[in-house]
Scaffold this motif. Structure first.
Motif, PDB file in Angstrom:
ATOM      1  N   VAL A   1      41.076 108.944  27.244  1.00  0.00           N
ATOM      2  CA  VAL A   1      40.452 109.945  28.106  1.00  0.00           C
ATOM      3  C   VAL A   1      41.514 110.811  28.783  1.00  0.00           C
ATOM      4  O   VAL A   1      41.368 112.032  28.888  1.00  0.00           O
ATOM      5  CB  VAL A   1      39.556 109.256  29.153  1.00  0.00           C
ATOM      6  CG1 VAL A   1      39.100 110.256  30.217  1.00  0.00           C
ATOM      7  CG2 VAL A   1      38.343 108.620  28.483  1.00  0.00           C
ATOM      8  N   LEU A   2      42.600 110.195  29.214  1.00  0.00           N
ATOM      9  CA  LEU A   2      43.644 110.928  29.928  1.00  0.00           C
ATOM     10  C   LEU A   2      44.472 111.816  29.008  1.00  0.00           C
ATOM     11  O   LEU A   2      44.754 112.981  29.343  1.00  0.00           O
ATOM     12  CB  LEU A   2      44.575 109.944  30.633  1.00  0.00           C
ATOM     13  CG  LEU A   2      44.013 109.192  31.835  1.00  0.00           C
ATOM     14  CD1 LEU A   2      45.013 108.141  32.302  1.00  0.00           C
ATOM     15  CD2 LEU A   2      43.677 110.150  32.972  1.00  0.00           C
ATOM     16  N   PHE A   3      44.869 111.289  27.853  1.00  0.00           N
ATOM     17  CA  PHE A   3      45.894 111.970  27.056  1.00  0.00           C
ATOM     18  C   PHE A   3      45.526 112.190  25.589  1.00  0.00           C
ATOM     19  O   PHE A   3      46.295 112.817  24.866  1.00  0.00           O
ATOM     20  CB  PHE A   3      47.202 111.164  27.108  1.00  0.00           C
ATOM     21  CG  PHE A   3      47.731 110.933  28.489  1.00  0.00           C
ATOM     22  CD1 PHE A   3      48.143 111.992  29.284  1.00  0.00           C
ATOM     23  CD2 PHE A   3      47.801 109.653  29.026  1.00  0.00           C
ATOM     24  CE1 PHE A   3      48.632 111.787  30.568  1.00  0.00           C
ATOM     25  CE2 PHE A   3      48.291 109.427  30.305  1.00  0.00           C
ATOM     26  CZ  PHE A   3      48.702 110.506  31.074  1.00  0.00           C
ATOM     27  N   GLY A   4      44.398 111.665  25.142  1.00  0.00           N
ATOM     28  CA  GLY A   4      44.063 111.806  23.728  1.00  0.00           C
ATOM     29  C   GLY A   4      44.779 110.766  22.874  1.00  0.00           C
ATOM     30  O   GLY A   4      45.325 109.776  23.382  1.00  0.00           O
ATOM     31  N   ARG A   5      44.801 110.999  21.576  1.00  0.00           N
ATOM     32  CA  ARG A   5      45.356 110.036  20.624  1.00  0.00           C
ATOM     33  C   ARG A   5      46.876 110.036  20.690  1.00  0.00           C
ATOM     34  O   ARG A   5      47.517 111.099  20.693  1.00  0.00           O
ATOM     35  CB  ARG A   5      44.922 110.391  19.200  1.00  0.00           C
ATOM     36  CG  ARG A   5      43.421 110.359  18.993  1.00  0.00           C
ATOM     37  CD  ARG A   5      43.055 111.018  17.689  1.00  0.00           C
ATOM     38  NE  ARG A   5      43.471 110.215  16.556  1.00  0.00           N
ATOM     39  CZ  ARG A   5      42.722 109.254  16.013  1.00  0.00           C
ATOM     40  NH1 ARG A   5      41.539 108.975  16.519  1.00  0.00           N
ATOM     41  NH2 ARG A   5      43.132 108.576  14.970  1.00  0.00           N
ATOM     42  N   PRO A   6      47.493 108.848  20.757  1.00  0.00           N
ATOM     43  CA  PRO A   6      48.960 108.787  20.729  1.00  0.00           C
ATOM     44  C   PRO A   6      49.479 109.025  19.323  1.00  0.00           C
ATOM     45  O   PRO A   6      48.719 109.030  18.339  1.00  0.00           O
ATOM     46  CB  PRO A   6      49.254 107.361  21.192  1.00  0.00           C
ATOM     47  CG  PRO A   6      48.064 106.579  20.714  1.00  0.00           C
ATOM     48  CD  PRO A   6      46.886 107.505  20.847  1.00  0.00           C
ATOM     49  N   ASP A   7      50.780 109.212  19.221  1.00  0.00           N
ATOM     50  CA  ASP A   7      51.406 109.354  17.905  1.00  0.00           C
ATOM     51  C   ASP A   7      51.691 108.005  17.265  1.00  0.00           C
ATOM     52  O   ASP A   7      51.655 107.870  16.040  1.00  0.00           O
ATOM     53  CB  ASP A   7      52.715 110.140  18.032  1.00  0.00           C
ATOM     54  CG  ASP A   7      52.477 111.552  18.531  1.00  0.00           C
ATOM     55  OD1 ASP A   7      51.802 112.321  17.837  1.00  0.00           O
ATOM     56  OD2 ASP A   7      52.929 111.864  19.644  1.00  0.00           O
TER      57      ASP A   7
ATOM     58  N   GLY B   1      55.553  93.472  14.340  1.00  0.00           N
ATOM     59  CA  GLY B   1      56.601  93.619  15.341  1.00  0.00           C
ATOM     60  C   GLY B   1      57.172  95.021  15.408  1.00  0.00           C
ATOM     61  O   GLY B   1      58.266  95.216  15.941  1.00  0.00           O
ATOM     62  N   ARG B   2      56.430  96.010  14.922  1.00  0.00           N
ATOM     63  CA  ARG B   2      56.935  97.384  14.859  1.00  0.00           C
ATOM     64  C   ARG B   2      55.895  98.368  15.375  1.00  0.00           C
ATOM     65  O   ARG B   2      54.697  98.061  15.442  1.00  0.00           O
ATOM     66  CB  ARG B   2      57.291  97.755  13.415  1.00  0.00           C
ATOM     67  CG  ARG B   2      58.353  96.879  12.778  1.00  0.00           C
ATOM     68  CD  ARG B   2      58.573  97.292  11.340  1.00  0.00           C
ATOM     69  NE  ARG B   2      59.600  96.473  10.688  1.00  0.00           N
ATOM     70  CZ  ARG B   2      59.952  96.602   9.414  1.00  0.00           C
ATOM     71  NH1 ARG B   2      59.349  97.506   8.650  1.00  0.00           N
ATOM     72  NH2 ARG B   2      60.896  95.821   8.919  1.00  0.00           N
ATOM     73  N   PHE B   3      56.367  99.563  15.733  1.00  0.00           N
ATOM     74  CA  PHE B   3      55.445 100.660  16.000  1.00  0.00           C
ATOM     75  C   PHE B   3      54.659 100.972  14.729  1.00  0.00           C
ATOM     76  O   PHE B   3      55.196 100.909  13.619  1.00  0.00           O
ATOM     77  CB  PHE B   3      56.214 101.923  16.414  1.00  0.00           C
ATOM     78  CG  PHE B   3      56.459 102.036  17.894  1.00  0.00           C
ATOM     79  CD1 PHE B   3      55.473 102.511  18.742  1.00  0.00           C
ATOM     80  CD2 PHE B   3      57.690 101.671  18.425  1.00  0.00           C
ATOM     81  CE1 PHE B   3      55.708 102.626  20.108  1.00  0.00           C
ATOM     82  CE2 PHE B   3      57.932 101.782  19.792  1.00  0.00           C
ATOM     83  CZ  PHE B   3      56.928 102.260  20.630  1.00  0.00           C
ATOM     84  N   VAL B   4      53.388 101.306  14.895  1.00  0.00           N
ATOM     85  CA  VAL B   4      52.584 101.796  13.781  1.00  0.00           C
ATOM     86  C   VAL B   4      52.145 103.207  14.111  1.00  0.00           C
ATOM     87  O   VAL B   4      51.848 103.551  15.275  1.00  0.00           O
ATOM     88  CB  VAL B   4      51.363 100.908  13.508  1.00  0.00           C
ATOM     89  CG1 VAL B   4      51.799  99.528  13.052  1.00  0.00           C
ATOM     90  CG2 VAL B   4      50.471 100.785  14.734  1.00  0.00           C
ATOM     91  N   VAL B   5      52.115 104.054  13.105  1.00  0.00           N
ATOM     92  CA  VAL B   5      51.727 105.454  13.282  1.00  0.00           C
ATOM     93  C   VAL B   5      50.216 105.538  13.422  1.00  0.00           C
ATOM     94  O   VAL B   5      49.469 104.871  12.681  1.00  0.00           O
ATOM     95  CB  VAL B   5      52.209 106.303  12.092  1.00  0.00           C
ATOM     96  CG1 VAL B   5      51.676 107.721  12.200  1.00  0.00           C
ATOM     97  CG2 VAL B   5      53.739 106.291  12.038  1.00  0.00           C
ATOM     98  N   VAL B   6      49.754 106.353  14.350  1.00  0.00           N
ATOM     99  CA  VAL B   6      48.318 106.573  14.544  1.00  0.00           C
ATOM    100  C   VAL B   6      47.918 107.791  13.728  1.00  0.00           C
ATOM    101  O   VAL B   6      48.419 108.893  13.980  1.00  0.00           O
ATOM    102  CB  VAL B   6      47.984 106.793  16.018  1.00  0.00           C
ATOM    103  CG1 VAL B   6      46.504 107.084  16.200  1.00  0.00           C
ATOM    104  CG2 VAL B   6      48.390 105.565  16.836  1.00  0.00           C
ATOM    105  N   PRO B   7      47.043 107.640  12.736  1.00  0.00           N
ATOM    106  CA  PRO B   7      46.650 108.791  11.919  1.00  0.00           C
ATOM    107  C   PRO B   7      45.835 109.774  12.726  1.00  0.00           C
ATOM    108  O   PRO B   7      45.232 109.425  13.758  1.00  0.00           O
ATOM    109  CB  PRO B   7      45.833 108.166  10.796  1.00  0.00           C
ATOM    110  CG  PRO B   7      45.322 106.883  11.364  1.00  0.00           C
ATOM    111  CD  PRO B   7      46.369 106.407  12.303  1.00  0.00           C
ATOM    112  N   PRO B   8      45.790 111.024  12.305  1.00  0.00           N
ATOM    113  CA  PRO B   8      44.968 112.028  13.033  1.00  0.00           C
ATOM    114  C   PRO B   8      43.500 111.672  12.943  1.00  0.00           C
ATOM    115  O   PRO B   8      43.052 110.935  12.050  1.00  0.00           O
ATOM    116  CB  PRO B   8      45.295 113.334  12.306  1.00  0.00           C
ATOM    117  CG  PRO B   8      45.776 112.918  10.947  1.00  0.00           C
ATOM    118  CD  PRO B   8      46.475 111.609  11.140  1.00  0.00           C
ATOM    119  N   ALA B   9      42.733 112.218  13.876  1.00  0.00           N
ATOM    120  CA  ALA B   9      41.291 111.979  13.892  1.00  0.00           C
ATOM    121  C   ALA B   9      40.649 112.567  12.654  1.00  0.00           C
ATOM    122  O   ALA B   9      41.116 113.581  12.096  1.00  0.00           O
ATOM    123  CB  ALA B   9      40.666 112.569  15.141  1.00  0.00           C
TER     124      ALA B   9
END
Length: 375
Positions: free
Chosen positions: A198-204, A365-373
């Motif tokens: 709600v505050l910032f939208g989808r993260p990267d 144990g790693r960052f995962v990429v968030v795909p676009p909506a």
């Protein structure tokens, strides 16, 4: 977010008939009193075997023994599902196929695939499927939104959201068992993730660490997530943290920006009030949801004649929380007064997607990429 208005004239907008499935903690403490407190919603029946509890708490409400009986009732408009997470998919699917609108207690389901299947079915049926995100209406979160939107902090560079409690004994309940959808990430994670969206939208990208910190814990009861925003908000990091072993909690929120900081201690008071049996009414809120401990702002301001910015402390805004507004927003949408329910299908999907990606991150144990909506 302002509280929803009182109901329009009943003759023009007949009350929506609501069936509540489940009368455990979520159904008894949250859903039943909130539904009953919103004009235009009628708590018509509760599906549970706890007939004595329903007769004691809601003597005018019908107690139904089977889900199928409630779904077969043509008068029921809306079904609220407040049952263990693993049962959500099957119950929601049946309710949608019966032509009912559905509110799911968070999380929507235990897998992203199940949520996507239900969202597709709701679209096909022309019905609403939404999730109970009451903590959008926490007093502290409403205040935080006001501060960020006002620009008083400048560009936000870091937000820490802590939801810590001290519960050293593992209770005997399904949330603490090694079952699909159990554990703290699926319990408090949906709230904290939704607030971040709600505050910032989808993260990267997203990084999640989980742990079992209590003696005899069978599932995760501690988590620490980092949401990375690089493309839309500059270099912003959102930290979501929850633990069951914090005897002396720190701040609920800490937010740092280019022009100042916000610190807020203490949790919203509405859950504790509901646990004591209080029943709020939307058209007579009085002091409901008023936070006794407002946040504190520290702003760096330029003072004429002073070469360096000067820190100025002040109280943050302190709006009253109002969980009833969740159901009022949904009521207005079902009456055709609002184009969307408060929690939209896209938001339901986004929360479930981040919960799933979090599990993937914890496993690797790693960052995962968030795909676009999805378009």
């Amino acid at each position: 977010m302002k509280p929803a208005p009182s109901a329009p004239p009943p003759a023009q907008y007949p009350p929506l008939q609501v069936a509540l499935i489940g009368y455990g903690g979520a159904g008894r403490i949250f859903h039943a009193p909130l539904i009953a407190g919103v004009p235009g919603l009628q708590l018509a029946c509760i599906v549970t075997r706890q007939t004595d509890a329903v007769q004691r708490d809601w003597p005018a409400v019908s107690c139904v023994a089977s889900v199928s009986a409630a779904l077969a009732d043509p008068a029921i408009d809306l079904v609220v599902i407040a049952t263990p997470n693993a049962s959500h998919f099957e119950l929601a699917q049946a309710a949608l196929q019966a032509g009912k609108h559905v509110v799911m207690d968070k999380p929507c389901t235990v897998t992203l695939t199940e949520t996507e299947t239900l969202l597709d079915l709701a679209c096909q049926q022309g019905r609403v499927l939404t999730v109970f995100q009451n903590r959008r209406f926490d007093s502290d979160f409403l205040a935080l939104q006001q501060v960020i939107q006002s620009g008083q902090l400048g560009r936000v560079v870091q937000l820490d959201s802590h939801f810590d409690r001290y519960r050293p004994t593992v209770p005997t309940r399904w949330r603490e068992q090694n079952l699909p959808g159990s554990g703290l990430w699926f319990d408090l994670g949906p709230h904290l993730v939704d607030q971040s969206l709600v505050l910032f939208g989808r993260p990267d990208a997203l990084l999640l660490e989980q742990a079992s910190v209590r003696d005899d814990a069978l599932v995760n009861d501690w988590f620490h997530a980092v949401l990375r925003y690089d493309t839309r908000h500059g270099s912003l990091r959102v930290i979501l943290h929850a633990s069951t072993l914090v005897a002396e909690p720190g701040p609920r929120w800490v937010v740092h920006g280019t022009r100042g900081s916000l610190t807020k201690f203490g949790l919203d008071v509405q859950e504790d009030a509901l646990k004591t049996g209080q029943r709020p009414q939307l058209d007579a809120l009085d002091n409901w949801g008023q936070d006794p401990q407002p946040g504190q702002l520290l702003r760096m301001e330029n003072i004429p004649g002073v070469t360096t910015p000067v820190s100025v402390r002040m109280a943050a805004p302190n709006p009253a929380g109002n969980y009833l507004a969740y159901y009022a927003q949904l009521r207005d949408h079902l009456w055709g007064l609002q184009p969307e329910p408060g929690v939209t299908p896209a938001q339901v999907h986004a929360v479930m997607q981040l919960l799933t990606l979090g599990e993937q991150s914890a496993a690797s144990g790693r960052f995962v990429v968030v795909p676009p909506a999805k378009p």
